[in-house]
Motif scaffolding. Structure first.
Motif, PDB file in Angstrom:
ATOM      1  N   PRO A  54      -6.096  -3.934 -39.060  1.00  0.00           N
ATOM      2  CA  PRO A  54      -6.525  -5.097 -39.239  1.00  0.00           C
ATOM      3  C   PRO A  54      -5.576  -6.044 -40.166  1.00  0.00           C
ATOM      4  O   PRO A  54      -5.711  -7.450 -40.343  1.00  0.00           O
ATOM      5  N   ASN A  55      -4.424  -5.537 -40.850  1.00  0.00           N
ATOM      6  CA  ASN A  55      -3.403  -6.218 -41.492  1.00  0.00           C
ATOM      7  C   ASN A  55      -2.611  -6.939 -40.710  1.00  0.00           C
ATOM      8  O   ASN A  55      -1.707  -7.818 -41.135  1.00  0.00           O
ATOM      9  N   ARG A  56      -2.370  -6.621 -39.249  1.00  0.00           N
ATOM     10  CA  ARG A  56      -1.314  -7.314 -38.683  1.00  0.00           C
ATOM     11  C   ARG A  56      -1.730  -8.773 -38.137  1.00  0.00           C
ATOM     12  O   ARG A  56      -2.778  -8.900 -38.099  1.00  0.00           O
ATOM     13  N   LYS A  57      -0.781  -9.579 -37.919  1.00  0.00           N
ATOM     14  CA  LYS A  57      -0.858 -10.747 -37.750  1.00  0.00           C
ATOM     15  C   LYS A  57      -1.198 -11.071 -36.230  1.00  0.00           C
ATOM     16  O   LYS A  57      -1.841 -12.024 -35.803  1.00  0.00           O
ATOM     17  N   THR A  58      -0.694 -10.084 -35.423  1.00  0.00           N
ATOM     18  CA  THR A  58      -0.807 -10.131 -34.180  1.00  0.00           C
ATOM     19  C   THR A  58      -1.695  -8.851 -33.428  1.00  0.00           C
ATOM     20  O   THR A  58      -1.678  -7.685 -33.859  1.00  0.00           O
ATOM     21  N   LYS A  59      -2.334  -9.123 -32.447  1.00  0.00           N
ATOM     22  CA  LYS A  59      -3.107  -8.023 -31.776  1.00  0.00           C
ATOM     23  C   LYS A  59      -2.437  -6.964 -30.831  1.00  0.00           C
ATOM     24  O   LYS A  59      -2.726  -5.947 -30.812  1.00  0.00           O
ATOM     25  N   PHE A  60      -1.315  -7.543 -30.406  1.00  0.00           N
ATOM     26  CA  PHE A  60      -0.419  -7.201 -29.553  1.00  0.00           C
ATOM     27  C   PHE A  60       1.117  -6.774 -29.642  1.00  0.00           C
ATOM     28  O   PHE A  60       1.558  -7.899 -30.562  1.00  0.00           O
ATOM     29  N   SER A  61       1.610  -6.062 -29.203  1.00  0.00           N
ATOM     30  CA  SER A  61       3.145  -6.279 -29.169  1.00  0.00           C
ATOM     31  C   SER A  61       3.654  -6.042 -27.634  1.00  0.00           C
ATOM     32  O   SER A  61       3.202  -5.308 -26.849  1.00  0.00           O
ATOM     33  N   LEU A  62       4.491  -7.118 -27.243  1.00  0.00           N
ATOM     34  CA  LEU A  62       4.895  -7.173 -25.982  1.00  0.00           C
ATOM     35  C   LEU A  62       6.124  -6.332 -25.579  1.00  0.00           C
ATOM     36  O   LEU A  62       7.181  -6.365 -25.985  1.00  0.00           O
ATOM     37  N   HIS A  63       5.884  -5.278 -24.811  1.00  0.00           N
ATOM     38  CA  HIS A  63       7.018  -4.251 -24.663  1.00  0.00           C
ATOM     39  C   HIS A  63       7.582  -4.285 -23.212  1.00  0.00           C
ATOM     40  O   HIS A  63       8.836  -3.771 -23.092  1.00  0.00           O
ATOM     41  N   PHE A  64       7.033  -4.520 -22.381  1.00  0.00           N
ATOM     42  CA  PHE A  64       7.441  -4.666 -20.981  1.00  0.00           C
ATOM     43  C   PHE A  64       7.221  -6.050 -20.235  1.00  0.00           C
ATOM     44  O   PHE A  64       6.002  -6.659 -20.647  1.00  0.00           O
ATOM     45  N   VAL A  65       8.054  -6.334 -19.390  1.00  0.00           N
ATOM     46  CA  VAL A  65       7.896  -7.518 -18.460  1.00  0.00           C
ATOM     47  C   VAL A  65       8.224  -7.132 -17.093  1.00  0.00           C
ATOM     48  O   VAL A  65       9.257  -6.516 -16.903  1.00  0.00           O
ATOM     49  N   GLU A  66       7.482  -7.549 -16.037  1.00  0.00           N
ATOM     50  CA  GLU A  66       7.928  -7.254 -14.779  1.00  0.00           C
ATOM     51  C   GLU A  66       9.002  -8.259 -14.387  1.00  0.00           C
ATOM     52  O   GLU A  66       8.721  -9.551 -14.330  1.00  0.00           O
ATOM     53  N   ASN A  67      10.009  -7.925 -13.532  1.00  0.00           N
ATOM     54  CA  ASN A  67      11.078  -8.675 -13.078  1.00  0.00           C
ATOM     55  C   ASN A  67      11.873  -8.032 -11.919  1.00  0.00           C
ATOM     56  O   ASN A  67      12.277  -6.857 -11.995  1.00  0.00           O
ATOM     57  N   LYS A  68      11.615  -8.772 -10.687  1.00  0.00           N
ATOM     58  CA  LYS A  68      12.686  -8.485  -9.697  1.00  0.00           C
ATOM     59  C   LYS A  68      11.842  -6.977  -9.036  1.00  0.00           C
ATOM     60  O   LYS A  68      12.646  -6.012  -8.485  1.00  0.00           O
ATOM     61  N   GLY A  69      10.706  -6.656  -9.347  1.00  0.00           N
ATOM     62  CA  GLY A  69       9.844  -5.426  -8.937  1.00  0.00           C
ATOM     63  C   GLY A  69      10.280  -4.412  -9.777  1.00  0.00           C
ATOM     64  O   GLY A  69       9.689  -3.203  -9.186  1.00  0.00           O
ATOM     65  N   VAL A  70      10.966  -4.562 -10.884  1.00  0.00           N
ATOM     66  CA  VAL A  70      11.052  -3.499 -11.995  1.00  0.00           C
ATOM     67  C   VAL A  70      10.184  -3.861 -13.088  1.00  0.00           C
ATOM     68  O   VAL A  70      10.215  -4.887 -13.520  1.00  0.00           O
ATOM     69  N   LEU A  71      10.190  -2.695 -13.976  1.00  0.00           N
ATOM     70  CA  LEU A  71       9.773  -2.844 -15.374  1.00  0.00           C
ATOM     71  C   LEU A  71      11.092  -3.112 -16.423  1.00  0.00           C
ATOM     72  O   LEU A  71      11.865  -2.175 -16.237  1.00  0.00           O
ATOM     73  N   VAL A  72      11.046  -4.218 -17.302  1.00  0.00           N
ATOM     74  CA  VAL A  72      12.065  -4.365 -18.085  1.00  0.00           C
ATOM     75  C   VAL A  72      11.476  -4.006 -19.491  1.00  0.00           C
ATOM     76  O   VAL A  72      10.647  -4.567 -19.807  1.00  0.00           O
ATOM     77  N   SER A  73      12.199  -3.225 -20.374  1.00  0.00           N
ATOM     78  CA  SER A  73      11.810  -2.890 -21.534  1.00  0.00           C
ATOM     79  C   SER A  73      12.394  -4.273 -22.505  1.00  0.00           C
ATOM     80  O   SER A  73      13.619  -4.386 -22.650  1.00  0.00           O
ATOM     81  N   LEU A  74      11.374  -4.693 -23.511  1.00  0.00           N
ATOM     82  CA  LEU A  74      11.786  -5.770 -24.449  1.00  0.00           C
ATOM     83  C   LEU A  74      11.819  -5.417 -25.591  1.00  0.00           C
ATOM     84  O   LEU A  74      11.974  -5.883 -26.623  1.00  0.00           O
ATOM     85  N   PHE A  75      11.588  -4.073 -26.098  1.00  0.00           N
ATOM     86  CA  PHE A  75      11.376  -3.303 -27.235  1.00  0.00           C
ATOM     87  C   PHE A  75      12.674  -2.925 -27.581  1.00  0.00           C
ATOM     88  O   PHE A  75      13.437  -1.993 -27.535  1.00  0.00           O
ATOM     89  N   SER A  76      13.799  -4.096 -28.220  1.00  0.00           N
ATOM     90  CA  SER A  76      15.252  -3.559 -28.470  1.00  0.00           C
ATOM     91  C   SER A  76      15.489  -2.678 -29.404  1.00  0.00           C
ATOM     92  O   SER A  76      16.463  -1.956 -29.143  1.00  0.00           O
ATOM     93  N   GLN A  77      14.650  -2.402 -30.433  1.00  0.00           N
ATOM     94  CA  GLN A  77      14.898  -1.497 -31.322  1.00  0.00           C
ATOM     95  C   GLN A  77      14.683   0.079 -30.732  1.00  0.00           C
ATOM     96  O   GLN A  77      15.226   0.902 -31.352  1.00  0.00           O
ATOM     97  N   GLN A  78      13.966   0.047 -29.588  1.00  0.00           N
ATOM     98  CA  GLN A  78      13.778   1.389 -29.072  1.00  0.00           C
ATOM     99  C   GLN A  78      15.023   1.963 -28.596  1.00  0.00           C
ATOM    100  O   GLN A  78      15.157   3.347 -28.346  1.00  0.00           O
ATOM    101  N   ALA A  79      15.790   1.088 -28.235  1.00  0.00           N
ATOM    102  CA  ALA A  79      17.280   1.616 -27.591  1.00  0.00           C
ATOM    103  C   ALA A  79      18.190   2.478 -28.342  1.00  0.00           C
ATOM    104  O   ALA A  79      18.359   3.400 -27.904  1.00  0.00           O
ATOM    105  N   ASN A  80      17.974   2.447 -29.690  1.00  0.00           N
ATOM    106  CA  ASN A  80      18.541   3.450 -30.733  1.00  0.00           C
ATOM    107  C   ASN A  80      17.982   4.748 -30.355  1.00  0.00           C
ATOM    108  O   ASN A  80      18.778   5.924 -30.257  1.00  0.00           O
TER     109      ASN A  80
END
Length: 247
Positions: A54-80
């Motif tokens: 309830p303390n978050r300003k946003t209800k969701f985090s955007l982790h993936f986007v579909e592009n060229k028929g594949v899933l692209v990860s946008l969670f850059s910190q997860q790369a580490n």
């Protein structure tokens, strides 16, 4: 993880996106400060991590986007985390042989993403570390004709990281910049001279100074992300490669 499907509508700033979920406009956090303009296009399908905090300003985090028929990860910190876990699991052949693993190693006034070393025992039964290896991880999402490029926007911080690796290399350490391609369509890597000539030039200087470059990519699924255990080629020059095909 259970993800919620959404439709991307707009990105008012680099931290948030407006997405449509079940016909309702929602605000989602974007865990990637890159431009991602070739990915976050209007009406693109995105996958969102919901939050019940309830303390978050946003209800969701955007982790993936579909592009060229594949899933692209946008969670850059997860790369580490992906690279760190893959090293410990022996999936990266260039980084075999270490038995001490640490994330976010403090060096001076900076923190290096990953620190590796080998444990050795002396004659008195004391343990010490040797053969230090410092690794900076960069997540890559920009793909042009099958060619992965970094960065997609100018990054002074990225160039600073490279200079730190150069200094650590001069001190006798092994140093690596690890490019993790988070878009499965990437088959090859080169620095993005068009968008950030300073970073690209500094990357060349680092390579000439002995800093190693390692390139891998991910297999992205909603059920989880795994590193594909096969290194990819790279070219540090300014020209486009003729051999790369966008498939």
């Amino acid at each position: 993880m259970v993800y919620v499907k959404g439709i991307f509508k707009n990105r008012p700033n680099r931290f948030i996106a407006e997405v449509e979920v079940d016909g309702k406009l929602e605000i989602a956090h974007v865990p990637n400060t890159g431009r991602c303009k070739e990915l976050l296009v209007e009406d693109a399908v995105v996958w969102l991590e919901p939050s019940d905090n309830p303390n978050r300003k946003t209800k969701f985090s955007l982790h993936f986007v579909e592009n060229k028929g594949v899933l692209v990860s946008l969670f850059s910190q997860q790369a580490n985390s992906i690279v760190f876990d893959a090293i410990k699991e022996g999936k990266i052949k260039e980084l075999y042989g270490y038995d001490y693993f640490k994330r976010e190693k403090t060096v001076g006034n900076s923190r290096i993403d990953i620190y590796l070393a080998k444990k050795e025992d002396d004659c008195c039964g004391m343990s010490f570390l040797e053969d230090s290896c410092f690794i900076e991880v960069k997540g890559v999402t920009l793909i042009v004709n099958g060619e992965a490029r970094f960065p997609d926007a100018p990054t002074e911080r990225g160039a600073k990281h490279l200079k730190e690796l150069i200094e650590l290399k001069k001190q006798g350490n092994r140093c690596v910049v690890f490019f993790l391609i988070q878009h499965p369509a990437g088959k090859f890597f080169r620095p993005n001279w068009e968008n950030d000539p300073n970073f690209s030039k500094t990357l060349n200087e680092a390579y000439k100074a002995g800093v190693e470059i390692i390139v891998y990519r991910c297999d992205n699924q909603l059920e989880g992300i795994e590193l594909i255990p096969e290194s990819l080629d790279f070219d540090l020059g300014e020209g486009l490669t003729d051999s790369v095909i966008d498939d």
